[in-house]
Scaffold this active site. Sequence first.
Site, mmCIF file in Angstrom:
data_model
loop_
_atom_site.group_PDB
_atom_site.id
_atom_site.type_symbol
_atom_site.label_atom_id
_atom_site.label_comp_id
_atom_site.label_asym_id
_atom_site.label_seq_id
_atom_site.Cartn_x
_atom_site.Cartn_y
_atom_site.Cartn_z
ATOM 1 N N ARG A 107 0.891 -1.182 0.000
ATOM 2 C CA ARG A 107 0.000 0.000 0.000
ATOM 3 C C ARG A 107 0.917 1.215 0.000
ATOM 4 O O ARG A 107 1.746 1.378 0.898
ATOM 5 C CB ARG A 107 -0.889 0.014 1.244
ATOM 6 C CG ARG A 107 -1.529 1.372 1.483
ATOM 7 C CD ARG A 107 -2.603 1.353 2.527
ATOM 8 N NE ARG A 107 -3.778 0.669 2.048
ATOM 9 C CZ ARG A 107 -4.965 0.695 2.654
ATOM 10 N NH1 ARG A 107 -5.117 1.378 3.778
ATOM 11 N NH2 ARG A 107 -5.998 0.053 2.155
ATOM 12 N N ARG A 287 -13.170 -8.896 1.852
ATOM 13 C CA ARG A 287 -11.770 -8.590 1.555
ATOM 14 C C ARG A 287 -10.924 -9.840 1.798
ATOM 15 O O ARG A 287 -10.050 -10.192 0.994
ATOM 16 C CB ARG A 287 -11.257 -7.445 2.454
ATOM 17 C CG ARG A 287 -11.887 -6.094 2.183
ATOM 18 C CD ARG A 287 -11.465 -5.505 0.859
ATOM 19 N NE ARG A 287 -10.022 -5.385 0.723
ATOM 20 C CZ ARG A 287 -9.299 -4.362 1.191
ATOM 21 N NH1 ARG A 287 -9.886 -3.360 1.815
ATOM 22 N NH2 ARG A 287 -7.978 -4.319 1.007
#
Length: 301
Positions: A107, A287
């Site tokens: 990320r 997720r």
Amino acid sequence: MTHFLDIHTTPAADLHDIIRNGRAIKDARQGLPKGAPDADQPLANHMVALIFEKPSTRTRVSFDVGVRQMGGQTMVLSGNDMQLGHGETIADTARVLSRYVDMIMIRTFEEQTLLEMAEYATVPVINGLTNRTHPCQIMADIMTFEEHRGPIKGKKVVWSGDGNNVFASFAHAAKQFDFELVFTGPEPLDPEPALAGLYTTVRDPNEAVKGADLVVTDTWVSMHDPQSARERRHNQLRGYQVNDALMAKANDDALFMHCLPAHRDDEATSSVMDGPHSVIFDEAENRLHAQKAVMRYCLGK
Ligand code: CP
Ligand code: NVA
């Protein structure tokens, strides 16, 4: 090498397989405690690096739990604590990490960081959000929609708010999964021009949501947006709040999604978030399952 960098750069057939596998992975775990291993252990003897240059709750925990359920091990790394945050190049970091781990999830801020990581790594790289896109989130969202309502193909999805990174992955998905996507938001916060052609714009949110099968929003200030823009953005976006009055104009059985974290009673009211249309916690759960399918895809397992 199979990376998972974005929805538009992954073949549509593979995306559909990932969604199908995510559902099977979820079904196979019904009733098991979260810490119990999956029946098969495709990541046995595998080490996965999870790199975060921005905060995270869902991405961090769902990847960590998912790897462990599949028999692998994880290390969670903060960009700031790595030499990466102190001048070492992304290319060198990618080549070094590839000697230690079997897969990298990152990320980060600039998309270029992700792309360079993928270019120089000799192991699969997964996009865990950049300033531009958030593909893992939208894989979970598609899985969630289809779980509740069947195929998303041909359905109408309306995004109300900021034309941000999560919207961008929805736009990529609209083409790959063949659904209609409508953006409603203020012109200064329009999606980036590269996405033109993947969605239509309707400025009036009340008009936009007519006939919607799914209404989606996200935070008004993303992690990469300067805090100094907060007040201006709130003023621009206030009229695009998803509240009961807006949801009432969508289809009766419309779903409501938000990737979370939310700022309750800004972009969406608590009455919508906790109301009968909302599937926000299913999205969060999925997720885990969708990303397990993504990781298996990357490793060819
Ligand atoms: N939706 C999402 O990616 O949440 P986190 O920022 O908590 O990972
Ligand atoms: N648009 C948000 C999504 C967070 C999961 C951000 O980038 O901060």
